[in-house]
Write an enzyme that holds these catalytic residues in place. Structure first.
Site, PDB file in Angstrom:
ATOM      1  NE  ARG A   1     -17.099 -12.252 -19.784  1.00 37.70           N
ATOM      2  CZ  ARG A   1     -17.003 -10.943 -19.547  1.00 37.70           C
ATOM      3  NH1 ARG A   1     -17.733 -10.100 -20.257  1.00 37.70           N
ATOM      4  NH2 ARG A   1     -16.215 -10.468 -18.619  1.00 37.70           N
TER       5      ARG A   1
ATOM      6  NE  ARG B   1     -11.247  -4.715 -15.304  1.00 36.52           N
ATOM      7  CZ  ARG B   1     -12.195  -4.785 -16.232  1.00 36.52           C
ATOM      8  NH1 ARG B   1     -12.159  -4.001 -17.272  1.00 36.52           N
ATOM      9  NH2 ARG B   1     -13.159  -5.667 -16.107  1.00 36.52           N
TER      10      ARG B   1
HETATM   11  P1  ADP Z   1     -16.223  -7.177 -16.708  1.00 40.33           P
HETATM   12  O1  ADP Z   1     -17.476  -7.810 -17.177  1.00 40.33           O
HETATM   13  O2  ADP Z   1     -15.625  -7.877 -15.508  1.00 40.33           O
HETATM   14  O3  ADP Z   1     -16.315  -5.715 -16.511  1.00 40.33           O
HETATM   15  P2  ADP Z   1     -14.567  -6.977 -19.142  1.00 40.33           P
HETATM   16  O4  ADP Z   1     -15.303  -7.611 -20.230  1.00 40.33           O
HETATM   17  O5  ADP Z   1     -14.477  -5.482 -19.121  1.00 40.33           O
HETATM   18  O6  ADP Z   1     -15.121  -7.535 -17.765  1.00 40.33           O
HETATM   19  O7  ADP Z   1     -13.052  -7.546 -19.072  1.00 40.33           O
HETATM   20  C1  ADP Z   1     -12.802  -8.928 -18.988  1.00 40.33           C
HETATM   21  C2  ADP Z   1     -11.364  -9.181 -18.557  1.00 40.33           C
HETATM   22  O8  ADP Z   1     -10.446  -8.537 -19.465  1.00 40.33           O
HETATM   23  C3  ADP Z   1     -10.974  -8.634 -17.185  1.00 40.33           C
HETATM   24  O9  ADP Z   1     -11.340  -9.495 -16.132  1.00 40.33           O
HETATM   25  C4  ADP Z   1      -9.438  -8.529 -17.356  1.00 40.33           C
HETATM   26  O10 ADP Z   1      -8.807  -9.763 -17.259  1.00 40.33           O
HETATM   27  C5  ADP Z   1      -9.285  -8.049 -18.779  1.00 40.33           C
HETATM   28  N1  ADP Z   1      -9.271  -6.559 -18.883  1.00 40.33           N
HETATM   29  C6  ADP Z   1     -10.184  -5.775 -19.527  1.00 40.33           C
HETATM   30  N2  ADP Z   1      -9.868  -4.466 -19.409  1.00 40.33           N
HETATM   31  C7  ADP Z   1      -8.732  -4.416 -18.672  1.00 40.33           C
HETATM   32  C8  ADP Z   1      -7.909  -3.343 -18.187  1.00 40.33           C
HETATM   33  N3  ADP Z   1      -8.194  -2.058 -18.452  1.00 40.33           N
HETATM   34  N4  ADP Z   1      -6.824  -3.663 -17.428  1.00 40.33           N
HETATM   35  C9  ADP Z   1      -6.522  -4.936 -17.159  1.00 40.33           C
HETATM   36  N5  ADP Z   1      -7.244  -5.990 -17.578  1.00 40.33           N
HETATM   37  C10 ADP Z   1      -8.341  -5.742 -18.319  1.00 40.33           C
END
Ligand code: ADP
Length: 227
Positions: A158, A91
């Site tokens: 969520r 990310r």
């Molecule tokens: P989205 O629906 O925004 O793609 P995710 O379900 O993948 O969200 O992730 C939700 C949250 O988990 C992110 O907003 C972040 O806070 C955290 N997160 C998930 N993956 C990462 C990562 N690779 N690096 C940093 N934070 C992460």
């Protein structure tokens, strides 16, 4: 069959999770969702979960070192030998650099970027409901309205899908995650897919892209053109 190592890119709401789950199932490889891993940690009340909840609820990113550690451990497990689908990682560019290091000596990653206009992303996230118990995304066809089709739990929004937080997540995506597209774009294993279509059409386009990349690799191995 040679291992298939996929990285899904895309803004929040682009459909990465849904598509990663389908691709993992079809290919028989695990989908590794860092968002799910963190949400499970929050649910279970582990130290990681306790440290992550507030950061996630406000739409911010968890630190690179923590995330890289989690993924490194996950990718060392034997079920990833035939391949994997990464959803939500990398990310940041720092995470992508770390992933390349982990992948050294292995076949190249196939990187798929699902592109959706921001107005459509905002609409999707604003109306998205998930199960408060098991976290599954509702698809609007539940047998009992308001109840999860999988476990019967209550459907809720969520925490990070509420209005203000969605805007923050878009900002962070633009700042921290979008540069990843430039990081990967020049690779012959990178493909962009139009995510603003029915989910089945997106799945078909992704499958075609994976096929095209695979053929490119075979040609390259035989000394042919990779594109
Ligand atoms: P989205 O629906 O925004 O793609 P995710 O379900 O993948 O969200 O992730 C939700 C949250 O988990 C992110 O907003 C972040 O806070 C955290 N997160 C998930 N993956 C990462 C990562 N690779 N690096 C940093 N934070 C992460």
């Amino acid at each position: 069959m040679s291992p298939i190592r996929l990285v899904m890119l895309g803004a929040p709401g682009a459909g990465k999770g849904t598509q990663a789950e389908r691709l993992g199932r079809v290919r028989g490889v695990p989908r590794i969702s860092t968002g799910d891993t963190l949400r499970e940690a929050v649910q279970a009340g582990t130290p990681l979960g306790r440290a992550s909840k507030q950061v996630m609820d406000s739409g911010q990113l968890i630190g690179d070192d923590i995330m890289i550690g989690i993924v490194k451990e996950r990718l060392s497990r034997p079920d990833t030998r035939p391949g994997f689908v990464l959803d939500g990682f990398p990310r940041t560019v720092a995470q992508a650099v770390a992933l390349d290091r982990l992948m050294a000596e292995r076949d190249p990653l196939i990187v798929l970027d699902i592109v959706v206009p921001e107005s459509e992303l905002a609409r999707r996230l604003g109306t998205r409901m998930i199960c408060g118990d098991c976290g599954t995304n509702a698809d609007g066809h539940e047998a009992v309205p308001g109840r999860c089709g999988k476990c019967g739990g209550p459907l809720v929004q969520r925490a990070d899908d509420s209005n203000g937080v969605v805007l923050e997540r878009f900002k962070i995506y633009q700042r921290a995650t979008k540069p990843l597209v430039e990081f990967y774009r020049e690779r012959s294993t990178f493909r962009s897919i139009n995510g603003a279509q029915a989910a089945d059409s997106v799945t078909a386009d992704l499958a075609a892209a994976i096929e095209a990349v695979g053929n490119g690799r075979l040609n390259a191995a035989g000394g042919g053109n990779t594109r």
